[in-house]
Design a protein around this motif. Structure first.
Motif, PDB file in Angstrom:
ATOM      1  N   LEU A  40       0.838  -1.194   0.000  1.00 47.54           N
ATOM      2  CA  LEU A  40       0.000   0.000   0.000  1.00 47.54           C
ATOM      3  C   LEU A  40       0.875   1.246   0.000  1.00 47.54           C
ATOM      4  CD1 LEU A  40      -2.584  -1.015   2.755  1.00 47.54           C
ATOM      5  CD2 LEU A  40      -2.865  -1.183   0.273  1.00 47.54           C
ATOM      6  N   PRO A  41       0.485   2.266  -0.767  1.00 50.23           N
ATOM      7  CA  PRO A  41       1.216   3.537  -0.709  1.00 50.23           C
ATOM      8  C   PRO A  41       0.767   4.330   0.517  1.00 50.23           C
ATOM      9  CG  PRO A  41      -0.592   3.723  -2.249  1.00 50.23           C
ATOM     10  CD  PRO A  41      -0.599   2.298  -1.747  1.00 50.23           C
ATOM     11  N   ILE A  42       1.714   4.964   1.166  1.00 55.58           N
ATOM     12  CA  ILE A  42       1.428   5.773   2.359  1.00 55.58           C
ATOM     13  C   ILE A  42       2.176   7.095   2.255  1.00 55.58           C
ATOM     14  CG2 ILE A  42       0.911   3.822   3.876  1.00 55.58           C
ATOM     15  CD1 ILE A  42       3.866   4.116   4.882  1.00 55.58           C
TER      16      ILE A  42
ATOM     17  N   GLY B 109       9.962   2.378   3.953  1.00 57.48           N
ATOM     18  CA  GLY B 109       8.888   1.408   3.906  1.00 57.48           C
ATOM     19  C   GLY B 109       9.117   0.291   4.893  1.00 57.48           C
ATOM     20  N   VAL B 110       8.071  -0.469   5.129  1.00 57.00           N
ATOM     21  CA  VAL B 110       8.143  -1.624   6.028  1.00 57.00           C
ATOM     22  C   VAL B 110       7.247  -2.726   5.488  1.00 57.00           C
ATOM     23  CG1 VAL B 110       8.676  -0.330   8.151  1.00 57.00           C
ATOM     24  CG2 VAL B 110       6.298  -0.702   7.493  1.00 57.00           C
TER      25      VAL B 110
ATOM     26  N   LEU C 219      -0.150 -13.340   7.124  1.00 53.60           N
ATOM     27  CA  LEU C 219      -0.269 -12.314   6.097  1.00 53.60           C
ATOM     28  C   LEU C 219       0.890 -11.347   6.196  1.00 53.60           C
ATOM     29  CD1 LEU C 219      -1.361  -9.343   7.381  1.00 53.60           C
ATOM     30  CD2 LEU C 219      -3.360 -10.738   7.756  1.00 53.60           C
ATOM     31  N   MET C 220       1.139 -10.656   5.089  1.00 55.35           N
ATOM     32  CA  MET C 220       2.154  -9.620   5.082  1.00 55.35           C
ATOM     33  C   MET C 220       1.613  -8.432   4.298  1.00 55.35           C
ATOM     34  SD  MET C 220       6.212  -9.652   4.121  1.00 55.35           S
ATOM     35  CE  MET C 220       6.503 -11.025   5.222  1.00 55.35           C
ATOM     36  N   ILE C 221       1.716  -7.261   4.915  1.00 59.71           N
ATOM     37  CA  ILE C 221       1.319  -6.010   4.277  1.00 59.71           C
ATOM     38  C   ILE C 221       2.554  -5.120   4.232  1.00 59.71           C
ATOM     39  CG2 ILE C 221      -0.122  -3.948   4.431  1.00 59.71           C
ATOM     40  CD1 ILE C 221      -2.136  -5.626   6.033  1.00 59.71           C
ATOM     41  N   ALA C 222       2.895  -4.685   3.031  1.00 59.67           N
ATOM     42  CA  ALA C 222       4.024  -3.767   2.868  1.00 59.67           C
ATOM     43  C   ALA C 222       3.478  -2.350   2.747  1.00 59.67           C
ATOM     44  CB  ALA C 222       4.831  -4.141   1.629  1.00 59.67           C
ATOM     45  N   LEU C 223       4.138  -1.432   3.403  1.00 58.03           N
ATOM     46  CA  LEU C 223       3.785  -0.016   3.340  1.00 58.03           C
ATOM     47  C   LEU C 223       4.957   0.715   2.710  1.00 58.03           C
ATOM     48  CD1 LEU C 223       2.421   0.410   6.984  1.00 58.03           C
ATOM     49  CD2 LEU C 223       1.114  -0.164   4.917  1.00 58.03           C
ATOM     50  N   ARG C 224       4.703   1.472   1.660  1.00 59.72           N
ATOM     51  CA  ARG C 224       5.759   2.173   0.936  1.00 59.72           C
ATOM     52  C   ARG C 224       5.446   3.655   0.904  1.00 59.72           C
ATOM     53  NH1 ARG C 224      10.889   2.675  -0.530  1.00 59.72           N
ATOM     54  NH2 ARG C 224      11.055   3.774  -2.482  1.00 59.72           N
ATOM     55  N   GLU C 225       6.390   4.463   1.366  1.00 56.25           N
ATOM     56  CA  GLU C 225       6.194   5.902   1.399  1.00 56.25           C
ATOM     57  C   GLU C 225       6.176   6.459  -0.029  1.00 56.25           C
ATOM     58  OE1 GLU C 225       7.566   8.310   5.010  1.00 56.25           O
ATOM     59  OE2 GLU C 225       9.015   8.809   3.437  1.00 56.25           O
TER      60      GLU C 225
ATOM     61  N   ASP D 194     -11.058   1.049  -0.869  1.00 56.65           N
ATOM     62  CA  ASP D 194     -11.013  -0.074   0.077  1.00 56.65           C
ATOM     63  C   ASP D 194     -10.343  -1.300  -0.581  1.00 56.65           C
ATOM     64  OD1 ASP D 194     -13.151  -0.377  -1.707  1.00 56.65           O
ATOM     65  OD2 ASP D 194     -14.289  -1.582  -0.295  1.00 56.65           O
ATOM     66  N   PRO D 195      -9.032  -1.268  -0.735  1.00 61.90           N
ATOM     67  CA  PRO D 195      -8.350  -2.336  -1.466  1.00 61.90           C
ATOM     68  C   PRO D 195      -8.124  -3.620  -0.672  1.00 61.90           C
ATOM     69  CG  PRO D 195      -6.735  -0.795  -0.657  1.00 61.90           C
ATOM     70  CD  PRO D 195      -8.094  -0.236  -0.300  1.00 61.90           C
ATOM     71  N   LEU D 196      -8.366  -3.588   0.619  1.00 61.03           N
ATOM     72  CA  LEU D 196      -7.930  -4.695   1.463  1.00 61.03           C
ATOM     73  C   LEU D 196      -9.034  -5.161   2.403  1.00 61.03           C
ATOM     74  CD1 LEU D 196      -5.296  -6.257   2.041  1.00 61.03           C
ATOM     75  CD2 LEU D 196      -4.735  -4.518   3.715  1.00 61.03           C
TER      76      LEU D 196
END
Length: 129
Positions: free
Chosen positions: A11-13, A43-44, A53-59, A71-73
Motif C-alpha cells: 500500500l502507498p502511504i 517502507g516496512v 499475512l504480510m502487508i508492505a507499506l511504501r512511502e 477499500d483495497p484490502l
C-alpha cells in the motif's frame, strides 16, 4: 501451474512512521522487514503474530493521496465471534468503524481508515446460513 495465495500486498502511504504506528496499534501487526534508502526508512513489511499475512507499506505520498477513500484490502477473520472481538478492540482504542454488518457471504466491519484514508475491512471466513 500453481499459485499459493498472496505473498504480500503493498500500500502507498504518505508517512511511514505515522502509518507504522497505526497498523501496529489498530491491527496488531509487527515489522518483518524495513526498507531503508540513503539512511532513511522508506517502507516496512508488516506481519501478524501467526505470520499468516504480510502487508508492505511504501512511502509514496502522491500515490497515497489517490487511494484515499478506496477499500483495497479485506482481511480474513475466522468467525463471527472473532469479528465481535475485533469490534470490541476497535471501540476500546477509539477507532471509528461501521460496526458489524452483513456482507455478501459472511459478516464484515468496514470503515476502518488508515492515516491516508485507505479503508481496511475485516471480513469473516464463516459464511452466513
Amino acid at each position: 501451474m500453481l499459485l499459493g495465495g498472496f505473498h504480500h500486498v503493498k500500500l502507498p502511504i504518505s508517512n511511514v512512521h505515522k502509518s507504522l504506528e497505526w497498523y501496529r496499534r489498530v491491527l496488531g501487526l509487527e515489522v518483518a522487514i524495513e526498507f531503508v534508502e540513503d539512511g532513511v526508512l522508506r517502507g516496512v513489511a508488516l506481519t501478524d503474530a501467526g505470520q499468516t499475512l504480510m502487508i508492505a507499506l511504501r512511502e509514496e505520498p502522491r500515490r497515497a493521496a489517490g487511494w484515499s477513500g478506496f477499500d483495497p484490502l479485506a482481511l480474513a477473520v475466522p468467525t463471527l465471534q472473532e469479528l465481535h472481538a475485533w469490534s470490541d478492540h476497535l471501540n476500546a482504542i477509539e477507532v471509528s468503524h461501521s460496526g458489524i454488518t452483513e456482507g455478501s457471504a459472511g459478516w464484515l466491519i468496514g470503515g476502518i481508515t488508515d492515516p491516508d484514508g485507505i479503508e481496511i475491512r475485516l471480513y469473516t471466513q464463516q459464511r452466513r446460513p
